[in-house]
Design a protein around this motif. Structure first.
Motif, PDB file in Angstrom:
ATOM      1  N   ASP A 171      -3.399 -45.745 -17.838  1.00  0.00           N
ATOM      2  CA  ASP A 171      -2.304 -46.041 -16.922  1.00  0.00           C
ATOM      3  C   ASP A 171      -1.357 -47.069 -17.530  1.00  0.00           C
ATOM      4  O   ASP A 171      -1.556 -47.535 -18.647  1.00  0.00           O
ATOM      5  CB  ASP A 171      -2.843 -46.518 -15.570  1.00  0.00           C
ATOM      6  N   ALA A 172      -0.315 -47.418 -16.766  1.00  0.00           N
ATOM      7  CA  ALA A 172       0.738 -48.306 -17.269  1.00  0.00           C
ATOM      8  C   ALA A 172       0.212 -49.706 -17.580  1.00  0.00           C
ATOM      9  O   ALA A 172       0.575 -50.295 -18.600  1.00  0.00           O
ATOM     10  CB  ALA A 172       1.878 -48.372 -16.265  1.00  0.00           C
ATOM     11  N   SER A 173      -0.644 -50.249 -16.729  1.00  0.00           N
ATOM     12  CA  SER A 173      -1.143 -51.611 -16.973  1.00  0.00           C
ATOM     13  C   SER A 173      -2.015 -51.673 -18.231  1.00  0.00           C
ATOM     14  O   SER A 173      -1.936 -52.632 -18.997  1.00  0.00           O
ATOM     15  CB  SER A 173      -1.896 -52.145 -15.761  1.00  0.00           C
ATOM     16  N   ALA A 174      -2.825 -50.645 -18.462  1.00  0.00           N
ATOM     17  CA  ALA A 174      -3.635 -50.601 -19.691  1.00  0.00           C
ATOM     18  C   ALA A 174      -2.742 -50.429 -20.919  1.00  0.00           C
ATOM     19  O   ALA A 174      -3.004 -50.991 -21.973  1.00  0.00           O
ATOM     20  CB  ALA A 174      -4.656 -49.463 -19.612  1.00  0.00           C
TER      21      ALA A 174
ATOM     22  N   ILE B  21       0.425 -51.530 -21.267  1.00  0.00           N
ATOM     23  CA  ILE B  21       1.091 -52.810 -21.532  1.00  0.00           C
ATOM     24  C   ILE B  21       0.102 -53.798 -22.144  1.00  0.00           C
ATOM     25  O   ILE B  21       0.442 -54.558 -23.048  1.00  0.00           O
ATOM     26  CB  ILE B  21       1.708 -53.377 -20.232  1.00  0.00           C
ATOM     27  N   ALA B  22      -1.155 -53.756 -21.685  1.00  0.00           N
ATOM     28  CA  ALA B  22      -2.168 -54.673 -22.213  1.00  0.00           C
ATOM     29  C   ALA B  22      -2.484 -54.396 -23.679  1.00  0.00           C
ATOM     30  O   ALA B  22      -2.834 -55.322 -24.421  1.00  0.00           O
ATOM     31  CB  ALA B  22      -3.439 -54.579 -21.373  1.00  0.00           C
TER      32      ALA B  22
ATOM     33  N   ASP C  86       6.925 -47.826 -13.319  1.00  0.00           N
ATOM     34  CA  ASP C  86       5.505 -48.172 -13.455  1.00  0.00           C
ATOM     35  C   ASP C  86       5.285 -49.165 -14.596  1.00  0.00           C
ATOM     36  O   ASP C  86       4.513 -50.115 -14.470  1.00  0.00           O
ATOM     37  CB  ASP C  86       4.658 -46.920 -13.699  1.00  0.00           C
ATOM     38  N   LEU C  87       5.945 -48.928 -15.724  1.00  0.00           N
ATOM     39  CA  LEU C  87       5.796 -49.827 -16.875  1.00  0.00           C
ATOM     40  C   LEU C  87       6.365 -51.208 -16.566  1.00  0.00           C
ATOM     41  O   LEU C  87       5.784 -52.234 -16.942  1.00  0.00           O
ATOM     42  CB  LEU C  87       6.464 -49.226 -18.115  1.00  0.00           C
TER      43      LEU C  87
ATOM     44  N   ALA D 192       4.030 -53.029 -14.357  1.00  0.00           N
ATOM     45  CA  ALA D 192       2.809 -53.427 -15.070  1.00  0.00           C
ATOM     46  C   ALA D 192       3.050 -54.628 -15.975  1.00  0.00           C
ATOM     47  O   ALA D 192       2.102 -55.160 -16.553  1.00  0.00           O
ATOM     48  CB  ALA D 192       2.280 -52.256 -15.880  1.00  0.00           C
ATOM     49  N   GLY D 193       4.311 -55.046 -16.105  1.00  0.00           N
ATOM     50  CA  GLY D 193       4.585 -56.254 -16.894  1.00  0.00           C
ATOM     51  C   GLY D 193       5.354 -56.047 -18.178  1.00  0.00           C
ATOM     52  O   GLY D 193       5.441 -56.966 -19.000  1.00  0.00           O
TER      53      GLY D 193
END
Length: 128
Positions: free
Chosen positions: A74-77, A79-80, A109-110, A113-114
């Motif tokens: 997903d988007a948060s993963a 960005i991480a 979404d991106l 997510a930060g």
């Protein structure tokens, strides 16, 4: 009686062959190390002079499906896992036939997510 020894000069073509061989080896290694986008992905075309894509990319297919890099769901993963040199900027490789609504949703979404910024990646060449 003294014998005269002459030193034969080396062939200049040997140096050229060595350089060509080293270039060939270099491009073979670089071509196998570079991550390639999916084969059926047709990027949007930009005029000459556009910047080349950098690390931290996600692809969007013509059907609106998101192709995350390996190990990302997903988007948060995504960005991480961005490399430090990306500076928090996410890059999207959209298919030229991708729905605009899917592209906008992915960008939102991106951002949520930060992501510090969103860049669309396109291929160089003439616009259709």
């Amino acid at each position: 009686m003294s014998a005269r020894f002459t030193r034969r000069r080396s062939e200049p073509i040997l140096t050229l062959i060595n350089v060509v061989f080293l270039l060939l080896a270099f491009f073979l290694v670089v071509g196998t190390l570079a991550a390639r986008p999916p084969a059926d992905l047709q990027l949007v075309a930009l005029p000459e002079g556009a910047r080349a894509p950098e690390p931290g990319r996600v692809a969007l297919t013509a059907q609106g499906d998101i192709l995350w890099p390996e190990g990302v769901a997903d988007a948060s993963a995504f960005i991480a896992q961005l490399p430090p040199e990306a500076g928090g900027v996410a890059r999207i490789l959209p298919d030229r036939a991708a729905p605009a609504s899917a592209l906008v949703a992915l960008a939102r979404d991106l951002s949520a997510a930060g992501a510090q910024g969103i860049r669309l990646v396109a291929e160089r060449g003439e616009t259709p």
